[in-house]
Structures are given as structure tokens and as C-alpha cells.
Design a protein around this motif. Sequence first.
Motif, short mmCIF file in Angstrom:
data_model
loop_
_atom_site.label_atom_id
_atom_site.label_comp_id
_atom_site.label_asym_id
_atom_site.label_seq_id
_atom_site.Cartn_x
_atom_site.Cartn_y
_atom_site.Cartn_z
N LEU A 125 0.84 -1.18 0.00
CA LEU A 125 0.00 0.00 0.00
C LEU A 125 0.88 1.24 0.00
O LEU A 125 1.87 1.31 0.73
CB LEU A 125 -0.92 0.02 1.23
N ALA A 126 0.52 2.20 -0.83
CA ALA A 126 1.24 3.47 -0.87
C ALA A 126 0.23 4.61 -0.81
O ALA A 126 -0.93 4.46 -1.18
CB ALA A 126 2.10 3.57 -2.13
N TYR A 127 0.71 5.75 -0.33
CA TYR A 127 -0.13 6.94 -0.18
C TYR A 127 0.58 8.10 -0.86
O TYR A 127 1.78 8.33 -0.65
CB TYR A 127 -0.34 7.24 1.30
N TRP B 45 -4.67 6.55 -2.70
CA TRP B 45 -4.07 5.28 -2.28
C TRP B 45 -3.62 4.54 -3.52
O TRP B 45 -4.28 4.59 -4.56
CB TRP B 45 -5.08 4.40 -1.52
N LEU B 46 -2.53 3.83 -3.42
CA LEU B 46 -2.05 2.99 -4.52
C LEU B 46 -1.84 1.58 -4.00
O LEU B 46 -1.21 1.38 -2.94
CB LEU B 46 -0.73 3.53 -5.08
N THR B 47 -2.37 0.59 -4.72
CA THR B 47 -2.18 -0.81 -4.36
C THR B 47 -1.65 -1.55 -5.58
O THR B 47 -1.60 -1.01 -6.68
CB THR B 47 -3.48 -1.46 -3.90
N SER B 48 -1.29 -2.80 -5.38
CA SER B 48 -0.83 -3.62 -6.50
C SER B 48 -2.00 -3.93 -7.42
O SER B 48 -3.17 -3.76 -7.07
CB SER B 48 -0.20 -4.93 -5.99
N GLU B 49 -1.68 -4.40 -8.60
CA GLU B 49 -2.70 -4.68 -9.61
C GLU B 49 -3.66 -5.77 -9.14
O GLU B 49 -4.84 -5.76 -9.50
CB GLU B 49 -2.02 -5.10 -10.91
N TYR C 189 -8.62 -0.44 -0.80
CA TYR C 189 -7.95 0.75 -1.29
C TYR C 189 -7.78 0.72 -2.82
O TYR C 189 -7.25 1.67 -3.39
CB TYR C 189 -6.56 0.88 -0.66
N GLY C 190 -8.20 -0.34 -3.46
CA GLY C 190 -8.03 -0.47 -4.90
C GLY C 190 -9.03 0.38 -5.65
O GLY C 190 -9.96 0.96 -5.10
N GLY C 191 -8.84 0.47 -6.95
CA GLY C 191 -9.74 1.28 -7.75
C GLY C 191 -9.44 1.15 -9.22
O GLY C 191 -9.44 0.04 -9.76
N ALA D 230 -0.40 6.94 10.92
CA ALA D 230 -0.78 8.34 11.16
C ALA D 230 -1.63 8.92 10.03
O ALA D 230 -2.12 10.05 10.15
CB ALA D 230 0.48 9.19 11.35
N LEU D 231 -1.84 8.18 8.96
CA LEU D 231 -2.59 8.70 7.82
C LEU D 231 -4.09 8.60 8.05
O LEU D 231 -4.58 7.60 8.58
CB LEU D 231 -2.22 7.92 6.55
N PRO D 232 -4.85 9.62 7.67
CA PRO D 232 -6.31 9.56 7.84
C PRO D 232 -6.92 8.49 6.92
O PRO D 232 -6.54 8.37 5.75
CB PRO D 232 -6.77 10.96 7.41
N GLY D 233 -7.80 7.70 7.49
CA GLY D 233 -8.46 6.66 6.71
C GLY D 233 -7.71 5.35 6.66
O GLY D 233 -8.22 4.38 6.07
N PHE D 234 -6.53 5.31 7.26
CA PHE D 234 -5.77 4.06 7.23
C PHE D 234 -6.30 3.10 8.28
O PHE D 234 -6.50 3.46 9.44
CB PHE D 234 -4.29 4.34 7.49
#
Length: 765
Positions: free
Chosen positions: A585-587, A598-602, A611-613, A739-743
Amino acid sequence: MTSPENRHPTGRRTRVTGLIALCVLVLIGIAAIRDITPTAVSPADAPDRTFSAERAFTQVERIAVAPHPVGTAEHARVRDHLVGELRRLGLKPEVQEAVGVAPRGERGEPVTAGRVYNIVAVLPGTAPTGRVFVTAHYDSVPEGPGANDDGAGTASAIETARALVAAGTRLRNDVVFLITDAEETGLLGSEAFVKSHPLATGRNVVLNNEARGSKGPVLMFRSTEPNAGLISTYGSAAPMPVADSVYAELMKLLNNDTDFTAFEPGGMAVLDSAYANAGTLYHSVLDDPAHVDLAALQQMGDNTLALVRAFGSADLARLTSGNDNLVYFNLPPGLLIRYPAWAATGLAVLALLAALALMARRRGVVTLRRTLLGTALALIPIAAGAGAGVYFWDLLKAIRPALNGTATTTPYRPELLWLAVLTLATAILITWYALLRRRIGTTELSLGILTWAALIALGLGLVSPGASHLATWPTLGAALGGLAALHCPPRRRTLALTTGLVPAALILLPSAWNTLPTGLQYVGYAPIPLMILFTGLLLPLIETVWPHRRSPLIPLTTLTVSIALLAAGLLVEPFDKEHPRRTSLAYGLDADTGQAVWLTSENPDQWARRYGGTPATGHPQAELWGGGSKLLSPAKPATLPAPTLQVLADTTSRGERTLRVRIRSERGANTIALRVDGDTAAVRTLTVEGRTITADPAGFAFHAPGPGGVEATLTVAATNDKLRLRVTDISPNPSEMSALPGFIAPPNWLFLGDTEISVTKAYPL
């Protein structure tokens, strides 16, 4: 249609003898596997001049307290500890501060660079002809403490230094202990050492120790070329030499690298060693001291210390001269067989001639037409096995999706699945044989497999000599055994065939097993083809036990066993907090728009799927989050300061505009990146902290910038008045995600890996 010899029923005595022979060959293969498996461990009170895994392990415990990636306080603590240990031994270590640039990079990605702190200590020689380097890296990945990768290698270097100092005897050549920095971020420390340190020049032999798992034999898996002097010394001096020239070829297929890649272009002669079993722990939270195998550590240290003494006493000018390469592989008991690579083609031709001689001697039993047909049809199991291997890992992930979270495509308990792979290969070959043995003939099919083995040997001898022994010696042995059997009385034919198949048992079966730790994703490249070749060469013996009634039971039984092993392997594979899986997971925050993603793997797992999209192709943050496809979804903006850019100079001369800027992370991120938006072709030069970026002048990612940030200089065409620099700072530490909102924290059977928090801001100049 069957061969005339197949019309006579096989006697009970022959079947029993054939079954015993098959069992003996399998046991020989198992013995060869066990022969290279380390078991001994020297205690902490072992003599001072020897290597002790228990003493070295105390260093692992001090190094691998917590993750220590570059640019962190823990990384600095580990460095200070190692410098202190070398000083305590009476050495005079220096810390080389430099800027490294990755020797390799993905096209279109920012060039990786960074500030590094290599640790260098020299034990002077009496009459040096060169230097012997003992190398390892002391940084870890952000998600794990790095006890094996590369705490074990670093501890081996420290314990080797201690043993040499304790012995009190100076060697002929200088011994350099080089503990490199920033290997995990792109081999930056080794590149910087080769680029700028004076000790990198001259005749140097490097012993580099690594780990891609947590146990198993320490394999010397590749060397620089020409390698005749290196391999000969390794084979004669190392107390437990485990090496195979085929692994140098396999390394070209694997997505792994070591400091070898930076040392080799610098003209250094390198032996690259690592252990790789239990690869699930590689780059994970479980790469801690509790999961270090002391037997593997002992083998690493024993070999390193012995090789340092051997190379340290040799004339390195003579040892590293010449143009010869060797083919090398292990045979019990503890032998490293080696011969010139130029002989590989000749030996392969000899194997082919022996196979043709056997075929000629069978003219009264087989016809040329059926033999050629059998040879053509022998491609079927070879191709089918390779194809099944390509999709094997995908099948396992479809059944158990959580298997996606392994860094090396190896489960925690892989042994049953490994056996399933080998029995699947056997089932493919046996099924092919059962379907065609009466139509084509048993002898024709056996000769067809033997012919392909000989052709493979010849092809490898011409193209890849280092891998040729895998087919050459099994083919030669099987052909000679077949010829001997034709001249033996009937009751001794099985013995002659079995004797001829011993090379196949010693080489093919261990090679199939020992290549499985590279990952189940790769079983189609080596393990399955090798097992099919092994089983195919056994066909003359298998025929002696083949029933004349209910013969379909053999392939059905083999396939059933493979499926049962597959099912059992998946059932026993644990999914819990003691055996966690990797999730990604990346922000990313765009400071200009205030929008975050948010960025996730494929293919996200069940937790990351929230968090995907949509595909993230072309999104600014996706460009800086490594290669591969990503999914993107909106996120709540966090209160994070944007990285800053300060223009130090802006001049125009002779049609070129030169900008000197300083970029800084206001939140103390580990990495700062810069990209040129728009017409990147207009960028003519780009320099960061004094190092010129040549591979991709459009951008860089700089690790461990420090509080002062990074200074960069770029030149563009003076007509380019729409220059836009995009600056991003990146934190790769999983602990900061909370510490990230929504995590929402992942469940305890998952751990965060490949995790980044980035903030981007554009600066039009």
C-alpha cells in the motif's frame, strides 16, 4: 505396434530387481542432496583462530534489532556498532561517505542515487600482489530487521576478521573488510566504492556473502569471468564447496541482484555466495535473529575464512590471469567437479555419439522410422512439462489467493509442494509413455528421450557450457550403460543399466530439487524439465517393472500422488500471525491540488482491495512507486508539508539555461525525487550532488539526503521557457502509515511491504 523384445513377459525376479534398482537410484539422488546440506555448528568456545557460528550470531543479534534502511537512526546505530567492533579487533576502519548511482535501472524510471557510508577496514599483507575483499551489506529493507539479508554476511565478515587477528599470522595479500551501504536501494554503496575509492583499483578478489532465505546450503552461484583461477581455488580451499555453473545462467532469469553487479564492471574478480532455502522470510518481518540457521552461518563463515587464507597467500597476478572458464558442479562426498568450458562441446559430442552407437546396436530390434517418430514425440512431455511449470504458481494462487504475499514465490512449508512438482513431472512423462509404448515401442521411446538429452547436451555445450553438464553426463552414462547391457547376460543387464544411470541420479535429481528454492514461479524453467529428463532416462528400468495388465494404473497413481501432495501442501500452509503474508500500500499527496490517493498492487489481497480502484497508469505518484501496474483510489488528504525547491543559480549562456537548485524534505523523508515535466528531451545534463545522471536525464530519486537536502544542476535549451520541475519526497517506512487519515491496519496475518508515503509539489521555473 511393439518391439519384438516386448512380446515376452517380464519375470518376477526381473521386476523385483528393477524395482530395487529404481529405489537405489532415487536414494543416490537423495544422498547427493543431503551431501551439500550444512549441519555442523562450532560453539562459542571454539579455538580463536577458527570461525564460530555461535560467536558470529551474537553480531547478528546486535545488528538485526529492528529494520535499518538507509537514512534512519537505526541504520546509523548499526554503522556505529560495526565500526566499534572492527576497532575493538585492532583494525582502523574508515567510513567512506560518497554518492552512489545505481548501476542498473528501469527505462523511463528515475535514476536511483543516494548518499552512502561504506565501512572499510584493511588488514595489511606482507608482500601484496593484490587485495582480498570480504564483503556484505549492512542496510536492510524497511519492513524487516535483515538478520539473514544481510546480517549473516556482515556477521561473517566480523567473525572472519576476529579469527584472522586472533591467529596472529599476516597473509601475503591485503585483506579488506568492506561492509557496503545502500545495497537494498540499488547497489549504491558498492557502486560508489568502485567509482571513487582507491582500494577498488588493482588486482582484487571479492568474496561477497548474501542471503535470499534463512537456511540451506551456502551456494556460490556465480563468478566473474574468466573464472578458472577463482573456481579452482574455491574448489580446493573451501571446506564445504557448494557450487554449480548452471546457476550463473539461472540468475539471468531471476529478478534478484547483489553488489556483484557493481563490482564486476569495476574489474574486480568476484565470487558471489548466498543461501536461499526458506525464501518466504526474505525481505519480511520474520527476517530476524530467531530465524537464522546457525549451520548455514557456519558454512558461510568456514568457507569465507578458508578462502581468505587461500587467496590471501596466493599470487593474485597469476591467479586472475588467463582466459579460461570452468564448468563445475557437486558430487558426493563433498567434491566440486570442474573442467574447462571448452571441453563441454567435445563431451557433448561424445555423449551424442554414444547415444547414436546405442541406436545403431538396436537396429535388429527397432526401425529407423519408428525411432525417428519416437524422437519427435519425445518433445511432447518436455514441452508439456515446461508449460505446466509456467502456470503452476498461478494455479496455486488461484486456489489460495493469500499466496500472493510472498517475496520469492515460496510458501512457508514448501516441501510437499516441491514433491508435487517433481511427481507432476514424472506423471507427465509416464502418461506419455503409457499412451505410446504399445503404438510406437518401448525401445523407440527410450531412444527418443536419450536422443533429445544428447541434443540438449550439444546445444548447451555450444551456447551455454556452464549448464551443459546437466545433460552431458546423464546422457553419456545412460548410453554407455545401455551398450554394456547389450553385452551382458540377461541377469546382469539391470545392473549394467543401473550403473549407467548413476550420473543421472547424481546430477539431474539433485539439480531438480536444488533449483526449487528459486521459487515456484520458475519451476517450468529447470525443476520440471530436469525431472522429466531424469524419468525419461529411467525408462529402460521402468519397463522392467511395468505390469502387463492394468498398466494405466501407473500414470493414474503418479498423477493422483501429485494431486494429493499438492492438496496436502496447500492444506498445511499456515496463514496466521506467526506466518504473515506481504501486502502493499502506498499513499500519495499532491500538495498543489490538495488531493491524495491510495495505490495498491494490480492484484490486491482481501485487505488491500478496499484501497483499490482504477488503473493508475500515468499518475504522478504511480511513476515513483516502482515498476508494474497499480490501482488507484481517492484518499483523505493528510497534513504533510510539501518538499521545497530553492533556486541557487539561474544563468543563460551560449543557448543553454543552467539551473542550480536545492531540494529538501521538510518532514525528514528518506528519499527525495525530482522529475522534469513536459519536454524531457530538452534536458541536456542533470547532476545530483556532483554525480552526473546519464541513463535518464529527466529525473532521479535520491536516498538518505540528510537534513540539508540535495543539490542538483540541470541544463536545458535556452528557448525552453516552460520548464516545470516536480519534486517528491518519499518515506518507505511502514510504521508511518498509521498516522494517515483513513488508514486501517491490516490483520495480523499480513505485514506491510513495498510501502511508501509521498508528497509531490510542482515548481514552474
